[in-house]
Design a protein around this motif. Structure first.
Motif, PDB file in Angstrom:
ATOM      1  N   ARG A  49       0.811  -1.219   0.000  1.00 15.64           N
ATOM      2  CA  ARG A  49       0.000   0.000   0.000  1.00 15.64           C
ATOM      3  C   ARG A  49       0.847   1.273   0.000  1.00 15.64           C
ATOM      4  O   ARG A  49       0.352   2.353   0.305  1.00 15.64           O
ATOM      5  N   GLY A  50       2.099   1.136  -0.381  1.00 16.29           N
ATOM      6  CA  GLY A  50       3.002   2.277  -0.358  1.00 16.29           C
ATOM      7  C   GLY A  50       2.889   3.140  -1.601  1.00 16.29           C
ATOM      8  O   GLY A  50       2.190   2.805  -2.555  1.00 16.29           O
ATOM      9  N   GLY A  51       3.576   4.264  -1.569  1.00 15.35           N
ATOM     10  CA  GLY A  51       3.588   5.161  -2.719  1.00 15.35           C
ATOM     11  C   GLY A  51       4.944   5.822  -2.886  1.00 15.35           C
ATOM     12  O   GLY A  51       5.737   5.903  -1.941  1.00 15.35           O
ATOM     13  N   VAL A  52       5.194   6.264  -4.128  1.00 18.12           N
ATOM     14  CA  VAL A  52       6.453   6.922  -4.478  1.00 18.12           C
ATOM     15  C   VAL A  52       6.157   8.360  -4.868  1.00 18.12           C
ATOM     16  O   VAL A  52       5.199   8.623  -5.592  1.00 18.12           O
ATOM     17  N   VAL A  53       6.993   9.275  -4.389  1.00 25.56           N
ATOM     18  CA  VAL A  53       6.876  10.671  -4.803  1.00 25.56           C
ATOM     19  C   VAL A  53       8.215  11.056  -5.434  1.00 25.56           C
ATOM     20  O   VAL A  53       9.252  11.053  -4.775  1.00 25.56           O
ATOM     21  N   LEU A  54       8.151  11.354  -6.720  1.00 25.59           N
ATOM     22  CA  LEU A  54       9.347  11.464  -7.550  1.00 25.59           C
ATOM     23  C   LEU A  54       9.394  12.827  -8.228  1.00 25.59           C
ATOM     24  O   LEU A  54       8.436  13.220  -8.903  1.00 25.59           O
ATOM     25  N   GLU A  55      10.504  13.541  -8.055  1.00 23.10           N
ATOM     26  CA  GLU A  55      10.622  14.832  -8.747  1.00 23.10           C
ATOM     27  C   GLU A  55      10.968  14.610 -10.215  1.00 23.10           C
ATOM     28  O   GLU A  55      11.713  13.691 -10.564  1.00 23.10           O
ATOM     29  N   VAL A  56      10.398  15.479 -11.069  1.00 26.23           N
ATOM     30  CA  VAL A  56      10.728  15.444 -12.505  1.00 26.23           C
ATOM     31  C   VAL A  56      11.024  16.861 -12.987  1.00 26.23           C
ATOM     32  O   VAL A  56      10.576  17.842 -12.404  1.00 26.23           O
ATOM     33  N   GLY A  57      11.762  16.941 -14.091  1.00 24.24           N
ATOM     34  CA  GLY A  57      11.975  18.226 -14.750  1.00 24.24           C
ATOM     35  C   GLY A  57      10.681  18.706 -15.382  1.00 24.24           C
ATOM     36  O   GLY A  57       9.764  17.921 -15.644  1.00 24.24           O
ATOM     37  N   ALA A  58      10.632  20.014 -15.648  1.00 26.07           N
ATOM     38  CA  ALA A  58       9.370  20.662 -16.022  1.00 26.07           C
ATOM     39  C   ALA A  58       8.703  20.088 -17.275  1.00 26.07           C
ATOM     40  O   ALA A  58       7.504  20.228 -17.450  1.00 26.07           O
ATOM     41  N   THR A  59       9.471  19.415 -18.130  1.00 25.85           N
ATOM     42  CA  THR A  59       8.884  18.868 -19.375  1.00 25.85           C
ATOM     43  C   THR A  59       8.918  17.343 -19.404  1.00 25.85           C
ATOM     44  O   THR A  59       8.696  16.735 -20.456  1.00 25.85           O
ATOM     45  N   GLN A  60       9.208  16.714 -18.264  1.00 28.02           N
ATOM     46  CA  GLN A  60       9.498  15.276 -18.277  1.00 28.02           C
ATOM     47  C   GLN A  60       8.374  14.384 -17.762  1.00 28.02           C
ATOM     48  O   GLN A  60       8.511  13.152 -17.789  1.00 28.02           O
ATOM     49  N   ALA A  61       7.276  14.964 -17.294  1.00 22.96           N
ATOM     50  CA  ALA A  61       6.241  14.145 -16.642  1.00 22.96           C
ATOM     51  C   ALA A  61       5.774  13.014 -17.555  1.00 22.96           C
ATOM     52  O   ALA A  61       5.626  11.862 -17.112  1.00 22.96           O
ATOM     53  N   GLY A  62       5.550  13.314 -18.831  1.00 27.14           N
ATOM     54  CA  GLY A  62       5.067  12.287 -19.759  1.00 27.14           C
ATOM     55  C   GLY A  62       6.080  11.176 -19.955  1.00 27.14           C
ATOM     56  O   GLY A  62       5.741   9.987 -19.885  1.00 27.14           O
ATOM     57  N   ALA A  63       7.326  11.553 -20.187  1.00 25.42           N
ATOM     58  CA  ALA A  63       8.367  10.556 -20.445  1.00 25.42           C
ATOM     59  C   ALA A  63       8.607   9.670 -19.222  1.00 25.42           C
ATOM     60  O   ALA A  63       8.808   8.460 -19.355  1.00 25.42           O
ATOM     61  N   VAL A  64       8.580  10.247 -18.037  1.00 25.85           N
ATOM     62  CA  VAL A  64       8.835   9.438 -16.833  1.00 25.85           C
ATOM     63  C   VAL A  64       7.607   8.570 -16.528  1.00 25.85           C
ATOM     64  O   VAL A  64       7.750   7.420 -16.093  1.00 25.85           O
TER      65      VAL A  64
ATOM     66  N   ALA B 180      -0.122   3.457 -11.091  1.00 25.49           N
ATOM     67  CA  ALA B 180      -1.038   4.573 -11.326  1.00 25.49           C
ATOM     68  C   ALA B 180      -0.267   5.852 -11.033  1.00 25.49           C
ATOM     69  O   ALA B 180       0.418   5.942 -10.011  1.00 25.49           O
ATOM     70  N   VAL B 181      -0.371   6.846 -11.915  1.00 22.73           N
ATOM     71  CA  VAL B 181       0.460   8.044 -11.810  1.00 22.73           C
ATOM     72  C   VAL B 181      -0.405   9.296 -11.680  1.00 22.73           C
ATOM     73  O   VAL B 181      -1.347   9.491 -12.444  1.00 22.73           O
ATOM     74  N   THR B 182      -0.070  10.127 -10.696  1.00 19.05           N
ATOM     75  CA  THR B 182      -0.682  11.457 -10.560  1.00 19.05           C
ATOM     76  C   THR B 182       0.431  12.491 -10.697  1.00 19.05           C
ATOM     77  O   THR B 182       1.518  12.299 -10.151  1.00 19.05           O
ATOM     78  N   VAL B 183       0.158  13.565 -11.415  1.00 18.50           N
ATOM     79  CA  VAL B 183       1.149  14.624 -11.588  1.00 18.50           C
ATOM     80  C   VAL B 183       0.797  15.800 -10.681  1.00 18.50           C
ATOM     81  O   VAL B 183      -0.371  16.185 -10.585  1.00 18.50           O
ATOM     82  N   ARG B 184       1.806  16.360 -10.004  1.00 19.53           N
ATOM     83  CA  ARG B 184       1.570  17.565  -9.190  1.00 19.53           C
ATOM     84  C   ARG B 184       2.478  18.691  -9.673  1.00 19.53           C
ATOM     85  O   ARG B 184       3.617  18.457 -10.077  1.00 19.53           O
ATOM     86  N   ARG B 185       1.935  19.896  -9.610  1.00 22.79           N
ATOM     87  CA  ARG B 185       2.671  21.076 -10.081  1.00 22.79           C
ATOM     88  C   ARG B 185       3.323  21.807  -8.918  1.00 22.79           C
ATOM     89  O   ARG B 185       2.823  21.762  -7.796  1.00 22.79           O
ATOM     90  N   ASP B 186       4.421  22.504  -9.222  1.00 22.51           N
ATOM     91  CA  ASP B 186       5.056  23.346  -8.196  1.00 22.51           C
ATOM     92  C   ASP B 186       4.384  24.722  -8.177  1.00 22.51           C
ATOM     93  O   ASP B 186       3.432  24.975  -8.932  1.00 22.51           O
ATOM     94  N   LEU B 187       4.882  25.605  -7.334  1.00 18.37           N
ATOM     95  CA  LEU B 187       4.235  26.917  -7.174  1.00 18.37           C
ATOM     96  C   LEU B 187       4.333  27.753  -8.443  1.00 18.37           C
ATOM     97  O   LEU B 187       3.525  28.655  -8.662  1.00 18.37           O
ATOM     98  N   ALA B 188       5.293  27.459  -9.292  1.00 21.44           N
ATOM     99  CA  ALA B 188       5.426  28.178 -10.557  1.00 21.44           C
ATOM    100  C   ALA B 188       4.500  27.589 -11.625  1.00 21.44           C
ATOM    101  O   ALA B 188       4.455  28.085 -12.747  1.00 21.44           O
ATOM    102  N   GLY B 189       3.787  26.510 -11.290  1.00 14.43           N
ATOM    103  CA  GLY B 189       2.864  25.898 -12.245  1.00 14.43           C
ATOM    104  C   GLY B 189       3.487  24.820 -13.111  1.00 14.43           C
ATOM    105  O   GLY B 189       2.825  24.267 -13.982  1.00 14.43           O
ATOM    106  N   HIS B 190       4.769  24.493 -12.881  1.00 11.14           N
ATOM    107  CA  HIS B 190       5.415  23.436 -13.660  1.00 11.14           C
ATOM    108  C   HIS B 190       5.068  22.060 -13.105  1.00 11.14           C
ATOM    109  O   HIS B 190       4.995  21.886 -11.883  1.00 11.14           O
ATOM    110  N   GLU B 191       4.893  21.103 -14.006  1.00  9.69           N
ATOM    111  CA  GLU B 191       4.705  19.718 -13.563  1.00  9.69           C
ATOM    112  C   GLU B 191       5.999  19.280 -12.899  1.00  9.69           C
ATOM    113  O   GLU B 191       7.039  19.191 -13.551  1.00  9.69           O
ATOM    114  N   ARG B 192       5.955  19.049 -11.604  1.00  8.02           N
ATOM    115  CA  ARG B 192       7.194  18.912 -10.839  1.00  8.02           C
ATOM    116  C   ARG B 192       7.339  17.557 -10.176  1.00  8.02           C
ATOM    117  O   ARG B 192       8.437  17.149  -9.802  1.00  8.02           O
ATOM    118  N   CYS B 193       6.230  16.853 -10.033  1.00  4.93           N
ATOM    119  CA  CYS B 193       6.341  15.651  -9.220  1.00  4.93           C
ATOM    120  C   CYS B 193       5.313  14.618  -9.650  1.00  4.93           C
ATOM    121  O   CYS B 193       4.188  14.955 -10.014  1.00  4.93           O
TER     122      CYS B 193
END
Ligand code: GLN
Length: 264
Positions: free
Chosen positions: A223-238, A246-259
């Motif tokens: 039941r664990g989960g991973v929280v992984l940082e990505v570069g601003a354009t890498q969410a799709g590739a990662v 199952a993948v959820t994308v979260r944005r940073d305060l600047a609005g970039h897909e960050r995690c």
């Protein structure tokens, strides 16, 4: 020379905020107290040395030896990436992921200064954490930070190339790997001073993910989960590398897909 005059001179060469932080560091105080406090005398030569380092591109955090992350005061050296506010997105994402279910065990892959692991351990006061890094110098910084924050009893640090030396499974895995493309044009203060091994990951910046993402399933509790940082354009590739999650994308305060948040 008095502090106000010293600041005025410094602010012609470097950013005003940086000039204030460096002066506060020299005087053994913090920026707010410096600005609010009485006029002080400054050792001009000593201040000039600090300002000169900054003018030469050295990051303020390496000059003062400190950076705040998630309201924790962390020691940093050139052996570790300077913790970024962007990466606080991961701690926020981890809190949302876990909700009322505190993780008992936390793994931080590529812990560097220990920022992510130590922030998580302060959020979950009963959790225990393992931080791994390939760099012994980084592990020394992380262990020192754990000690200063009173978290040594719950944090262990070991040398490991991603998960290679890790045994066991974890409720929460945190990771901010290197993800910059080899030929990316980084700001000079990042490129020339921060550790290349913590920044660069091959031609497309995805080399570290290619190694570590396939290891995650074997390191995670059911039941664990991973929280992984990505570069601003890498969410799709990662996400494409994370087959089976199952993948959820979260944005940073600047609005970039960050995690990315990975669950099964
Ligand atoms: N966000 C960092 C930068 O832009 C990169 C950090 C990393 O590669 N994990 O400099």
């Amino acid at each position: 020379m008095n502090a106000a005059a010293a600041l005025l001179a410094a602010a012609r060469r470097i950013d005003r905020f940086d000039a204030e932080v460096l002066l506060a560091h020299l005087l053994g105080t913090d920026r707010m107290s410096l600005l609010a406090g009485p006029v002080r005398e400054v050792d001009e030569a000593a201040y000039e040395a600090l300002v000169g380092r900054r003018a030469g591109g050295e990051p303020v955090a390496y000059i003062t030896g400190h950076r705040e992350f998630w309201s924790l005061d962390l020691a940093v050296t050139p052996a570790v990436l300077i913790p970024r506010p962007d990466s606080e997105t991961l701690i926020g994402a981890a809190k949302i992921l876990r909700g009322d279910h505190a993780p008992a065990t936390i793994l931080d892959l590529g812990t560097g200064s220990g920022a992510l692991l130590l922030a998580a351990l302060t959020e979950w006061p009963r959790a225990r954490g393992l931080g791994v890094d390939r760099s012994l110098a980084a592990l020394a910084v992380a262990a020192g930070n754990a000690a200063r924050l009173g978290l040594s009893g719950r944090a262990v640090f070991i040398e490991s190339d991603w998960g290679a030396a890790v045994t066991g499974r974890f409720d929460l895995i945190l990771c901010n790997p290197p993800y910059v493309e080899a030929d990316a044009k980084l700001a000079a203060d990042v490129r020339d001073f921060e550790p290349a091994a913590a920044l660069f990951a091959g031609a497309d910046g995805l080399d570290a993910y290619r190694v570590l993402v396939p290891q995650l399933a074997g390191l995670l509790n059911p039941r664990g989960g991973v929280v992984l940082e990505v570069g601003a354009t890498q969410a799709g590739a990662v996400t494409a590398l994370a087959a089976g999650f199952a993948v959820t994308v979260r944005r940073d305060l600047a609005g970039h897909e960050r995690c990315l948040v990975l669950t099964r």
